[in-house]
Design an enzyme around this catalytic site. Structure first.
Site, PDB file in Angstrom:
ATOM      1  N   LYS A  50      67.582  54.744 -38.604  1.00 29.49           N
ATOM      2  CA  LYS A  50      67.151  53.529 -37.908  1.00 29.49           C
ATOM      3  C   LYS A  50      67.405  53.659 -36.413  1.00 29.49           C
ATOM      4  CE  LYS A  50      67.866  50.560 -41.941  1.00 29.49           C
ATOM      5  NZ  LYS A  50      68.719  49.608 -42.671  1.00 29.49           N
ATOM      6  N   GLN A  94      74.402  46.608 -41.946  1.00 27.05           N
ATOM      7  CA  GLN A  94      73.950  47.394 -43.091  1.00 27.05           C
ATOM      8  C   GLN A  94      74.682  46.977 -44.362  1.00 27.05           C
ATOM      9  OE1 GLN A  94      71.412  49.550 -42.990  1.00 27.05           O
ATOM     10  NE2 GLN A  94      71.589  50.260 -45.104  1.00 27.05           N
ATOM     11  N   ASP A 117      66.777  41.299 -40.154  1.00 32.52           N
ATOM     12  CA  ASP A 117      66.537  41.507 -41.590  1.00 32.52           C
ATOM     13  C   ASP A 117      65.885  40.301 -42.254  1.00 32.52           C
ATOM     14  OD1 ASP A 117      67.368  44.047 -42.642  1.00 32.52           O
ATOM     15  OD2 ASP A 117      69.450  43.530 -42.209  1.00 32.52           O
TER      16      ASP A 117
HETATM   17  N1  GUN Z   1      70.686  48.109 -47.337  1.00 32.33           N
HETATM   18  C1  GUN Z   1      69.608  48.544 -48.019  1.00 32.33           C
HETATM   19  N2  GUN Z   1      68.473  48.027 -47.488  1.00 32.33           N
HETATM   20  C2  GUN Z   1      68.856  47.246 -46.458  1.00 32.33           C
HETATM   21  C3  GUN Z   1      68.135  46.454 -45.513  1.00 32.33           C
HETATM   22  O1  GUN Z   1      66.909  46.341 -45.539  1.00 32.33           O
HETATM   23  N3  GUN Z   1      68.899  45.817 -44.578  1.00 32.33           N
HETATM   24  C4  GUN Z   1      70.249  45.913 -44.559  1.00 32.33           C
HETATM   25  N4  GUN Z   1      70.900  45.224 -43.610  1.00 32.33           N
HETATM   26  N5  GUN Z   1      70.944  46.643 -45.414  1.00 32.33           N
HETATM   27  C5  GUN Z   1      70.246  47.303 -46.361  1.00 32.33           C
END
Ligand code: GUN
Length: 285
Positions: A50, A94, A117
């Protein structure tokens, strides 16, 4: 006849190029802060990807790494600091978080205007209500894959297998907003093969390798496989038996190379959407 394999990498690359163009037209650099708590190896890879993708797109990305024993209060303080930082447009914590931290408490502490998110209850509610909001990255990516294949969900029977807050529920909401007839299946669903048989669009998001078999599907169905499962031999596999399904489906995403790259591209797009909203050059989300 075999299914058309949906090339998520190519579709994501085009989206990222469009986001980079938007960023280059801005008089500032959108800011993305990613917070990683602990040492989960998969999360560490996702976060690195990311950060790298954001930087390549012209976004000012920072990753904050906190130890596995970080108390909840310390993470809350970090979130408050990022909420108050005018250079930060988008915050991502995350998941999953270590056991001593309540994910809900953290997600509710993120400023809804910086919630990249779309996991804050305010944004979850707006999505459920069909109002403009940031949609969670993976569900947004799923919808874009359907769009890129010219598949209009309106009027179609769409089955989402899995009811997680990250993928299943928000994907159901987006499909409903796009006028599909939506069914959400889960671990208590009585006859999953029968539900699959009815589907014209099938989104698999349960996290069980090969759960959905090719002989459960109807000819021509569009299959989007969100599952990323590590097999004992180290390979990655989706929730759908790819070889069996590809003989029956009209379209199918591979794993890897399907939904995964779209999640990151949509994170970048959400970041720029939030930056434009916060800084006044608003475009309708
Ligand atoms: N863990 C797995 N997928 C995601 C996501 O889309 N966002 C976040 N913050 N954590 C994750």
């Amino acid at each position: 006849m075999g299914a058309t394999i949906i090339d998520g990498r190519a579709i994501a690359a085009r989206l990222r190029a469009r986001v980079a163009e938007r960023v280059s037209a801005l008089p500032y650099k959108p800011g993305l802060a990613v917070v990683l708590v602990g040492e989960d190896p998969a999360s560490a890879i996702y976060v690195r990807n990311k950060d790298r993708a954001a930087t390549q797109t012209g976004i000012s990305a920072q990753t904050i790494r906190l130890g596995p024993n970080t108390p909840e209060a310390d993470l809350l303080r970090e979130v408050a600091r990022l909420n108050a930082d005018p250079a930060v447009d988008a915050i991502l914590v995350q998941l999953p978080l270590p056991g001593q931290i309540r994910a809900r408490t953290i997600l509710e502490a993120i400023d809804p205007a910086k919630d990249v998110d779309g996991f804050h209850p305010l944004n979850v509610g707006r999505l459920a209500d069909g109002l403009p909001t940031v949609a969670p990255c993976t569900p947004r990516g799923v919808m874009k894959l359907l769009g890129a294949c010219g598949i209009d969900p309106a009027g179609k029977r769409a089955l989402v297998v899995g009811r997680s807050a990250i993928v299943g529920k928000p994907t159901g909401a987006l499909l409903l907003a796009a006028d599909a007839t939506v069914t959400i299946a889960h671990s208590h669903t009585r006859d999953l093969p029968a539900e699959c048989q009815r589907a014209e669009i099938l989104i698999a998001a349960v996290g069980r390798a090969g759960l959905i078999r090719g002989d459960w599907l109807s000819p021509g169905v569009a299959v989007i496989d969100v599952g990323i499962n590590r097999l004992p031999d180290g390979r990655l596999a989706g929730d759908v038996d790819f070889d069996g399904a590809a003989k029956v489906a009209g379209w199918i995403t591979p794993v890897p190379g399907g939904v995964g790259p779209m999640t990151i591209a949509c994170l970048l797009e959400n970041t720029v959407d939030l930056a434009e909203q916060r800084r006044g050059r608003s475009r309708s989300l």
